[in-house]
Design an enzyme around this catalytic site. Structure first.
Site, short mmCIF file in Angstrom:
data_model
loop_
_atom_site.label_atom_id
_atom_site.label_comp_id
_atom_site.label_asym_id
_atom_site.label_seq_id
_atom_site.Cartn_x
_atom_site.Cartn_y
_atom_site.Cartn_z
N LYS A 1 -2.83 6.53 1.22
CA LYS A 1 -2.75 6.92 2.63
C LYS A 1 -1.87 8.16 2.76
O LYS A 1 -0.73 8.09 3.22
CB LYS A 1 -2.22 5.74 3.47
CG LYS A 1 -2.78 5.75 4.89
CD LYS A 1 -2.51 4.45 5.58
CE LYS A 1 -2.89 4.51 7.04
NZ LYS A 1 -4.34 4.43 7.28
N ARG B 1 0.83 -1.21 0.00
CA ARG B 1 0.00 0.00 0.00
C ARG B 1 0.87 1.25 0.00
O ARG B 1 0.54 2.25 -0.63
CB ARG B 1 -0.95 -0.04 1.21
CG ARG B 1 -2.02 1.03 1.13
CD ARG B 1 -3.12 0.78 2.13
NE ARG B 1 -2.65 0.93 3.50
CZ ARG B 1 -3.36 0.63 4.57
NH1 ARG B 1 -4.59 0.12 4.43
NH2 ARG B 1 -2.87 0.79 5.78
N GLU C 1 -16.51 6.17 3.27
CA GLU C 1 -15.92 5.58 4.47
C GLU C 1 -16.01 6.53 5.65
O GLU C 1 -16.50 7.65 5.53
CB GLU C 1 -14.50 5.09 4.21
CG GLU C 1 -13.48 6.15 3.94
CD GLU C 1 -12.06 5.58 3.95
OE1 GLU C 1 -11.71 4.84 4.89
OE2 GLU C 1 -11.30 5.88 3.02
C1 LIG Z 1 -5.43 3.66 7.47
C2 LIG Z 1 -6.84 3.96 7.05
C3 LIG Z 1 -7.88 3.02 7.17
C4 LIG Z 1 -7.69 1.69 7.85
O1 LIG Z 1 -6.82 0.84 7.18
P1 LIG Z 1 -6.16 -0.41 7.93
O2 LIG Z 1 -5.21 -0.95 6.94
O3 LIG Z 1 -7.25 -1.35 8.24
O4 LIG Z 1 -5.51 0.13 9.15
C5 LIG Z 1 -9.13 3.35 6.68
N1 LIG Z 1 -9.36 4.55 6.11
C6 LIG Z 1 -8.39 5.48 5.98
C7 LIG Z 1 -8.72 6.78 5.34
C8 LIG Z 1 -7.11 5.21 6.45
O5 LIG Z 1 -6.15 6.15 6.32
#
Ligand SMILES: *Cc1c(COP(=O)(O)O)cnc(C)c1O
Length: 340
Positions: free
Chosen positions: A183, A80, A219
């Site tokens: 991210k 990722r 989300e």
């Molecule tokens: C990090 C994150 C998540 C959760 O991802 P995980 O890999 O399950 O920790 C969900 N939404 C956003 C916007 C994130 O930055």
């Protein structure tokens, strides 16, 4: 070292002994360096400060009953971060370098891995930033990759309890074809105003709708959304959602528990039909949702009337934690035992 009160840790920063760093210069990654200082020194024209060349990751390590330390799905986080780097034109950190750095950061800070009985864990925060100086808008020539760790408490101190969320149409977290799927710290900057508004109103987070039409569920700020009905785990399909490793894991575990699993657009109206709902991510695994208030229309969607999580949320939560702590078998090879 003064004793750490493991059972009273919160989700906040505590200094560990070391962090690991690697510099990208002259077109290649250098050697992994070990540092004890929490400070970094960089050029004031670094692209991470001006043009948003910044991405991060978050994963956890757990001490098991057997005393072994396990890290959860680090290759997924490595991939990722490569995706994030490509999306922001940064130098990607090769998977092997990423995994070695995670291993090193845990090894060097072994005494900060919370003991099994505490229910706490070691949070691992990889960070990638453009450090090269630019005044015109363009990607940097130099990058810094850092990993620091900090022990964090069990997310639900008061037990595994539902929280409430709100829907608003006044803010978006990410554009339809923007950076929502990577991210990047920039997405968080864009979500702070709405997030603070939610906290002031007594909600734990904003549940974002798709930013093009405001018709579908996207989300929940820092976590993915899922709903459960008719023995089916349903999570949104959208280009502006960050693909959560936790969600991907629950999607599999739901099927192993005999549920169906669907990834597809979820129209806002469908919220009404869910028997359970939750937000998922590394920090909490699952935050069950008690209710969602649409503050524009005044409509409320209620998933928990008695203040308790639904049975599927609870089963999924327990199953995933059991794999992470090594209490149950790990049929998919999600866990890496760190040899220290
Ligand atoms: C990090 C994150 C998540 C959760 O991802 P995980 O890999 O399950 O920790 C969900 N939404 C956003 C916007 C994130 O930055």
């Amino acid at each position: 070292m003064s004793e750490i009160d493991w059972s009273n840790l919160s989700f906040s920063y505590m200094k560990a002994d070391y962090n690991v760093r690697c510099y990208y210069r002259d077109g290649k990654w250098g050697e992994l360096e070990i540092h004890s200082s929490e400070m970094i020194s960089m050029h004031m024209a670094a692209t991470c400060l001006h043009y948003g060349q910044e991405a991060f990751e978050g994963l956890k390590a757990f001490e098991g009953k057997d005393g072994k330390v396990r890290v959860f799905r680090m290759e997924e986080n490595a991939q990722r971060m490569i995706n994030s780097a490509n999306g922001l034109l940064m130098a990607p950190v090769p998977e092997e370098l990423f995994c070695n750095a995670v291993q090193k950061a845990i090894e060097l800070n072994k005494r900060f891995v919370p003991p099994y009985e505490s229910g706490a864990s070691l949070y691992i925060r990889p960070l990638l930033i453009g450090t090269g100086a630019k005044v015109g808008v363009s990607p940097a020539d130099e990058y810094l990759f850092i990993i620091f760790v900090t022990p964090v408490g069990p997310y639900f101190k008061a037990g595994f309890k539902p929280t409430n969320m709100m829907i608003t149409r006044l803010h978006d977290r990410a554009a339809p074809l923007g950076t929502g799927n990577i991210k990047a710290g920039g997405n968080y900057g864009a979500s702070l105003v709405a997030g603070e508004e939610a906290h002031h109103k007594g909600y734990s987070a904003v549940l974002y709708l798709d930013s093009r039409e405001k018709k579908f569920i996207d989300e929940c700020g820092p976590a993915n959304f899922f709903g459960i009905k008719n023995n089916t785990y349903i999570t949104p399909e959208s280009k502006s959602i960050l693909p959560s490793v936790t969600n991907k894991s629950l999607f599999q575990l739901a099927q192993d528990m005999g549920l169906k699993a669907e990834r597809r657009p979820i129209p806002l109206e469908e919220l009404e039909t869910f028997e359970e709902a939750g937000a998922c991510g590394t920090a909490a695994v699952i935050s069950p949702i008690g209710k969602i208030d649409d503050i524009d229309t005044g409509k409320s969607y209620i998933f928990s009337k008695d203040g308790n999580p639904g049975k599927n949320c609870e089963m999924l939560y327990k199953k995933l934690r059991a794999i992470q702590y090594g209490d149950e078998p790990d049929p998919y090879g999600w866990v890496t035992v760190i040899e220290i």
